[in-house]
Design an enzyme around this catalytic site. Structure first.
Site, PDB file in Angstrom:
ATOM      1  N   HIS A 166       0.863  -1.177   0.000  1.00 23.01           N
ATOM      2  CA  HIS A 166       0.000   0.000   0.000  1.00 23.01           C
ATOM      3  C   HIS A 166       0.905   1.235   0.000  1.00 23.01           C
ATOM      4  CE1 HIS A 166      -3.985   1.853   1.542  1.00 23.01           C
ATOM      5  NE2 HIS A 166      -3.269   2.743   0.886  1.00 23.01           N
TER       6      HIS A 166
ATOM      7  N   GLU B 151      -2.389  -1.593  -3.403  1.00 26.51           N
ATOM      8  CA  GLU B 151      -3.536  -0.888  -2.833  1.00 26.51           C
ATOM      9  C   GLU B 151      -3.272   0.611  -2.825  1.00 26.51           C
ATOM     10  OE1 GLU B 151      -3.654  -2.490   1.128  1.00 26.51           O
ATOM     11  OE2 GLU B 151      -5.075  -4.029   0.504  1.00 26.51           O
TER      12      GLU B 151
ATOM     13  N   HIS C  42      -7.835  -6.396   6.635  1.00 23.51           N
ATOM     14  CA  HIS C  42      -7.618  -5.380   7.692  1.00 23.51           C
ATOM     15  C   HIS C  42      -7.882  -5.958   9.077  1.00 23.51           C
ATOM     16  CE1 HIS C  42      -6.495  -1.167   8.426  1.00 23.51           C
ATOM     17  NE2 HIS C  42      -7.007  -1.450   9.604  1.00 23.51           N
TER      18      HIS C  42
HETATM   19  C1  LIG Z   1      -6.411  -1.445   2.867  1.00 24.46           C
HETATM   20  C2  LIG Z   1      -5.971  -2.025   4.134  1.00 24.46           C
HETATM   21  O1  LIG Z   1      -6.757  -2.295   5.001  1.00 24.46           O
HETATM   22  C3  LIG Z   1      -4.548  -2.215   4.434  1.00 24.46           C
HETATM   23  O2  LIG Z   1      -3.698  -2.323   3.346  1.00 24.46           O
HETATM   24  C4  LIG Z   1      -4.098  -1.050   5.209  1.00 24.46           C
HETATM   25  O3  LIG Z   1      -4.254   0.037   4.371  1.00 24.46           O
HETATM   26  C5  LIG Z   1      -2.712  -1.213   5.636  1.00 24.46           C
HETATM   27  O4  LIG Z   1      -2.111   0.043   5.576  1.00 24.46           O
HETATM   28  P1  LIG Z   1      -1.020   0.390   6.680  1.00 24.46           P
HETATM   29  O5  LIG Z   1      -0.032  -0.768   6.662  1.00 24.46           O
HETATM   30  O6  LIG Z   1      -0.454   1.699   6.206  1.00 24.46           O
HETATM   31  O7  LIG Z   1      -1.747   0.449   7.987  1.00 24.46           O
HETATM   32  N1  LIG Z   2      -6.040  -5.112   2.622  1.00 20.14           N
HETATM   33  C1  LIG Z   2      -5.621  -5.421   3.965  1.00 20.14           C
HETATM   34  C2  LIG Z   2      -4.142  -5.547   4.006  1.00 20.14           C
HETATM   35  O1  LIG Z   2      -3.486  -5.567   2.980  1.00 20.14           O
HETATM   36  C3  LIG Z   2      -3.461  -5.688   5.298  1.00 20.14           C
HETATM   37  O2  LIG Z   2      -4.183  -5.111   6.358  1.00 20.14           O
HETATM   38  P1  LIG Z   2      -3.561  -5.379   7.825  1.00 20.14           P
HETATM   39  O3  LIG Z   2      -3.481  -6.880   7.984  1.00 20.14           O
HETATM   40  O4  LIG Z   2      -2.200  -4.746   7.844  1.00 20.14           O
HETATM   41  O5  LIG Z   2      -4.546  -4.762   8.765  1.00 20.14           O
END
Ligand SMILES: CC(=O)[C@@H](O)[C@H](O)COP(=O)(O)O
Ligand SMILES: NCC(=O)COP(=O)(O)O
Length: 238
Positions: free
Chosen positions: A43, A70, A190
């Protein structure tokens, strides 16, 4: 079968803390796949707090499973998708300064904004997934947008799971049933972890992919990355 996509944002967080290249994000992605990960998720946020733009290009050279990028579909993100062509682009409605993703798309109120973006990414041959909350009307809005998949935002499930699993999953089960009826693929992510993952995938059929990062990297501090990935795969019955 539900695939495990390992989100390596937090590996980059540790690397950036010292400004060098340790841990090496590219090497961790390669090793995560070798240990059984069926996808790598990143992300790349605008402030590069963890995954940088350069990481996104570097990872493209080595990811051999499924590459999932993402982000909020601004110009910077869309340029990355156009140039890197990952297997999947997951659109997230995050403002630049948010601590972490904390909401899903309003697929009805933001349809005009989202539809051309989804069409454009699909024209690139990239699968589109959109990050949404488990509401029936949102599923119906997603279907009208022509998205290939939705990603169920599972923070609310994770928060409520310990107290009452049946209650925690009810909206997700209903929303995923509707999404499946509408012919939309289903991802989830998430705050998923070793405690709440199995109940989710056992109770909700048709989940194509879970993307897990924060809890998995935290668990790896205790169990090691290879063991941890194997533990998550076991929770997915893989
Ligand atoms: C979309 C999602 O839920 C995750 O990819 C979250 O965005 C993680 O991002 P961070 O690692 O910056 O918290
Ligand atoms: N789309 C969720 C992700 O990539 C990871 O979320 P998290 O496990 O770091 O909360």
């Amino acid at each position: 079968m539900t695939r495990l996509s390992v989100n390596i944002n937090k590996v980059a967080t540790i690397r950036n803390a010292r400004g060098g290249n340790n841990p090496n994000v590219v090497q961790v992605a390669k090793d995560a796949e070798r240990f059984g990960a069926q996808g790598i998720t990143v992300h790349p946020r605008p402030d590069e707090r963890h995954i940088t733009t350069q990481d996104v290009y570097d990872l493209k050279q080595v990811v051999t499973t499924e590459y999932n990028i993402e982000g909020f579909p601004d110009e910077r993100y869309l340029k990355l998708i156009e140039e890197v062509r990952p297997e999947q682009a997951t659109l997230v409605p995050d403002p630049p300064n948010v601590l972490t993703s904390n909401a899903g798309w309003d697929t009805i109120g933001r349809a005009e904004e989202l539809k051309p973006i989804i069409d454009h990414i699909k024209d690139l041959g990239v699968r589109v997934s959109i990050f949404v909350e488990p509401e029936i009307d949102i599923m119906e809005g997603a279907a009208k947008l022509g998205t290939d998949r939705i990603e169920l935002y599972t923070e609310m499930y994770a928060t409520a799971y310990r107290k009452n699993p049946e209650q925690a999953i009810a909206k997700y089960a209903a929303a995923s049933k509707r999404a499946h009826e509408l012919g939309i693929g289903i991802n989830a992510g998430h705050d998923l972890d070793l405690e709440n993952l199995n109940y989710l995938v056992k109770t909700i059929p048709h989940i194509d992919e879970v993307s897990i990062g924060h809890a998995l990297i935290c668990d790896a501090l205790y169990y090691g990355l290879e063991n941890t990935i194997q533990l998550y795969l076991r929770e997915l019955n893989i």
